[in-house]
Design a protein around this motif. Structure first.
Motif, short mmCIF file in Angstrom:
data_model
loop_
_atom_site.label_atom_id
_atom_site.label_comp_id
_atom_site.label_asym_id
_atom_site.label_seq_id
_atom_site.Cartn_x
_atom_site.Cartn_y
_atom_site.Cartn_z
N SER A 86 1.68 17.21 -57.98
CA SER A 86 1.14 16.34 -59.03
C SER A 86 2.15 16.12 -60.13
O SER A 86 2.27 15.01 -60.68
N VAL A 87 2.91 17.15 -60.47
CA VAL A 87 3.95 17.02 -61.50
C VAL A 87 5.02 16.05 -61.04
O VAL A 87 5.46 15.16 -61.79
N ALA A 93 -1.95 17.32 -64.80
CA ALA A 93 -0.83 16.48 -64.35
C ALA A 93 -1.35 15.17 -63.76
O ALA A 93 -0.80 14.09 -64.02
N GLU A 108 0.55 22.88 -58.28
CA GLU A 108 0.65 21.75 -59.19
C GLU A 108 1.94 20.96 -59.01
O GLU A 108 2.10 19.88 -59.59
N ARG A 134 -0.78 11.31 -65.36
CA ARG A 134 -0.25 10.22 -64.55
C ARG A 134 -1.22 9.03 -64.53
O ARG A 134 -0.81 7.88 -64.68
N LYS A 194 -3.90 23.04 -64.24
CA LYS A 194 -2.62 22.37 -64.48
C LYS A 194 -2.46 21.16 -63.56
O LYS A 194 -1.93 20.12 -63.97
N THR A 195 -2.91 21.30 -62.30
CA THR A 195 -2.85 20.16 -61.38
C THR A 195 -3.71 19.02 -61.88
O THR A 195 -3.31 17.85 -61.86
N ILE A 235 2.44 17.68 -70.08
CA ILE A 235 1.39 18.25 -69.23
C ILE A 235 0.80 19.51 -69.85
O ILE A 235 -0.41 19.73 -69.83
#
Length: 534
Positions: free
Chosen positions: A399-400, A326, A396, A330, A322-323, A425
Motif C-alpha cells: 500500500s505504501v 496508506a 503495509e 492514496r 498502517k495499511t 502516512i
C-alpha cells in the motif's frame, strides 16, 4: 437482571414478540412492557454499574452521590491505564478532593470505608491495590499471553472465523503531505496551514480476514450538513459522534450490541458455524468492562489483552491500521486529482467533506487484503494459532508503494518526496482516541454532559453547505438515465484500462435495482384512490 432488561428492550424495539422474550426470561409479558417504558432509566443504570452482580439486581439503584461516583471512576480508569499504583486510602482521598471541586469547599464528603466498599462493588474493582506489571516487564506478559489465549480457543472451540480484534486510531482526515523543500515556495500554498481535523476510526476483523466489519467513524457532529437527504445506514461505514470525536464507553457498548453482534451472527451463520465469537481488545479507558461486553446467552464476548502489550500483541497494530492509512492517503490524493476543477491538491481539498471521507474510508478498508490481515494476526499472536511459514512481516509495504507510485504517475514526486509521503502516512499514529482529563476536565465533562448531547447538530466545517442549498435526491428515472449514459460511455471506451467487464455488469445491476425501486413506487396505492367512486 438490569443487563438482561436493557437487552430485552432492544429486541422488543426491533420487532421481537414480547411474549417470546417473556417466555425466554420466565417473566410476565407486562414486565417486558414495563422495561420498554423504563428504557432510559435502565440504560443509565447499566452504563454506571459495572459489576455483574450489580447488573442482576431487581432494583436499579445508583449511588446517592452519582456525580462524585462518576468522577472518581473516570479518574481511576485513567490512572489504571497509565499503570499508576493505587490503594484504598489514595482513592478515598481523591474522592474527597473531587467532591470539593464538584460541590464547593463547604461540602464535606467523608469517603468512608463503607462508601469505598460500595464504590468497588458498583465498578467490579475487587482488588484496589493495583500493582500491575512494570512497563519493563510488558514483554513477559506479551510472551505468556498467546499460550493462555490458545487454551481458551481450544477449550471453547473457537475457529479462525470466530476470533476478532478491534482497535481505534486517530485520523487527520483532511491532512495533505507537507511540501518538500524544493516546492515549499509554491504560490498556491504560501500561507497554507495544514488541516488537522481529527476523527476516530475503529477497525474490526476476524483472524481469517474473511470478515471485515464496516469501519466505525466517530466525528464531532451528530449529522453533518453534507449528510442531508442521506440514509446513514447506506454508507460504507458506521457513523457516530461525540463532542471531541473521542471514543467513549457508551459509544463502544452501543457499537458492540447494535453492530458487532448482529454482523458476527450473520457472518458465522452464512458459514454454517455456531454464532459464538471472542473479541480481543486493549485496556483503553474508553472500553467498558468485559462483563458488559457479553451477549445474554454468553456466546459472544470480549477478552482484554494484558495491559501495555498493544504494540506487541494486537493484530491491528502489527500493520493493519498502517495499511488502511496508506490506502486512505492514496485514495484521498486520487479523489483530489480527479476534481474537475483541479489546480492543486490544496484548492481541491476545500470541497472535500466528511461524506467523501466516509466513502474513501470504506474503499480503503476493502482494499486491505485477507492475507495481510491474517499475517498481522500471526505476527502478534501466532503462538495461539497454527503458525504458518509464509507470514508477511510488513503487510503495509504494498500500500505504501502504491501511494508513492500514484504521486509519481501524476507528476507530484517533485513536490512530495518518498520521505514526505512516508511521514504523511504515519503523522497521526500517536493521536489519542480517548481523552485523558485533568481534575478540572473531569468535573467540566460531567457537568456539561447533563445538558448537552454527544455531538453538535452541524459540522463546523467551511466545506459544509446550508441544508436549504442541498439539492433533493435524484428520482429513480433520473438515476436510470444517468446510469444508462454511463453504460453507453464505457461500452465505447477504447482502452481496457478505462473499464473492465465486471464494472459494466455492476452498472447493469444498478440500473436493474433502480427499475425495481421505480416499479415498487408505481405499485403503491394512493390514499385518494380509496375514495374514488367505482
Amino acid at each position: 437482571m438490569a443487563g438482561n432488561c436493557l437487552q430485552s428492550t432492544g429486541e422488543a424495539k426491533k420487532g421481537e414478540a414480547k411474549a417470546k422474550i417473556a417466555r425466554d426470561l420466565s417473566v410476565g409479558e407486562s414486565t417486558i412492557r414495563g422495561w420498554v417504558k423504563s428504557e432510559e432509566k435502565l440504560r443509565q443504570f447499566v452504563f454506571e454499574v459495572d459489576e455483574e452482580a450489580g447488573l442482576n439486581r431487581k432494583r436499579a439503584k445508583l449511588s446517592n452521590n452519582e456525580d462524585i461516583d462518576k468522577a472518581v471512576h473516570v479518574w481511576f480508569l485513567q490512572e489504571r491505564s497509565r499503570g499508576t499504583p493505587l490503594s484504598g486510602p489514595i482513592i478515598r482521598e481523591k474522592a474527597r478532593i473531587l467532591a470539593k471541586q464538584l460541590r464547593g469547599d463547604h461540602f464535606e464528603f467523608e469517603a468512608s470505608a463503607g462508601w469505598f466498599w460500595r464504590w468497588q462493588r458498583r465498578h467490579a474493582i475487587s482488588e484496589v491495590a493495583i500493582q500491575g506489571e512494570a512497563r519493563s516487564a510488558d514483554a513477559e506478559a506479551a510472551r505468556t499471553f498467546p499460550a493462555k489465549l490458545k487454551d481458551i480457543i481450544d477449550a471453547e472451540g473457537y475457529s479462525d472465523e470466530q476470533v476478532y480484534n478491534v482497535d481505534e486510531a486517530g485520523l487527520f482526515w483532511k491532512l495533505l503531505p507537507s511540501k518538500s523543500q524544493a516546492s515549499s515556495n509554491d504560490p498556491q500554498t504560501v500561507g497554507y496551514k495544514q488541516n488537522k481535523q481529527r476523527i476516530t476510526v475503529m477497525l474490526t476483523a476476524n483472524k481469517s480476514g474473511n470478515h471485515k466489519l464496516r469501519p466505525l467513524i466517530i466525528g464531532r457532529s451528530l449529522k453533518p450538513r453534507c449528510f442531508h437527504h442521506v440514509n446513514m445506514d447506506n454508507l460504507p461505514v458506521v457513523y457516530m459522534a461525540s463532542g471531541n470525536a473521542w471514543m467513549t464507553q457508551f459509544l463502544f457498548e452501543e457499537w458492540f450490541f447494535n453492530n458487532f453482534v448482529p454482523s458476527v451472527r450473520c457472518h458465522l451463520t452464512s458459514r454454517g458455524l455456531e454464532p459464538k465469537a471472542l473479541l480481543l481488545l486493549d485496556q483503553c479507558p474508553a472500553h467498558p468492562r468485559e462483563d458488559r461486553l457479553r451477549t445474554r446467552d454468553g456466546k459472544i464476548r470480549a477478552l482484554y489483552l494484558p495491559a501495555n502489550t498493544t504494540s506487541l500483541l494486537q493484530p491491528m497494530d502489527q500493520g493493519i491500521i498502517k495499511t488502511f492509512k496508506a490506502n486512505y492517503r492514496r485514495e484521498l490524493m486520487m479523489h483530489l486529482l480527479l476534481d474537475p476543477d483541479y489546480s492543486s491538491l490544496v484548492t481541491s481539498l476545500q470541497k472535500y467533506t466528511i461524506k467523501d471521507m466516509c466513502y474513501i474510508a470504506g474503499k480503503s478498508w476493502r482494499q486491505v487484503k485477507t492475507s495481510s490481515i491474517e499475517g498481522c494476526w500471526m505476527k502478534g499472536l501466532g503462538a495461539a494459532f497454527n503458525v504458518q511459514d509464509d507470514i508477511c512481516a510488513t503487510p503495509e509495504t504494498e500500500s505504501v508503494n502504491a501511494l508513492i507510485n500514484t504521486a509519481a504517475e501524476h507528476g507530484l514526486d517533485s513536490e512530495y518526496s518518498e520521505d514526505v509521503l512516508m511521514e504523511w502516512i504515519s503523522t497521526d499514529d500517536n493521536e489519542p482516541t480517548f481523552e485523558l482529563l485533568s481534575d478540572e476536565g473531569i468535573i467540566s465533562t460531567l457537568k456539561s454532559s447533563e445538558n448537552q448531547p454527544a455531538g453538535t447538530d452541524d459540522e463546523h466545517d467551511d466545506t459544509a453547505v446550508d441544508k436549504e442549498n442541498v439539492p433533493p435526491p435524484a428520482t429513480a428515472s433520473e438515476a436510470i438515465a444517468g446510469l444508462e449514459a454511463a453504460l453507453s460511455f464505457f461500452e465505447a471506451a477504447n482502452s481496457e484500462r478505462d473499464i473492465d467487464s465486471l464494472k459494466l455488469l455492476h452498472i447493469k445491476e444498478l440500473i436493474a435495482c433502480c427499475r425495481n425501486v421505480q416499479k415498487k413506487k408505481q405499485r403503491q396505492t394512493s390514499i385518494t384512490k380509496f375514495f374514488q367512486s367505482r
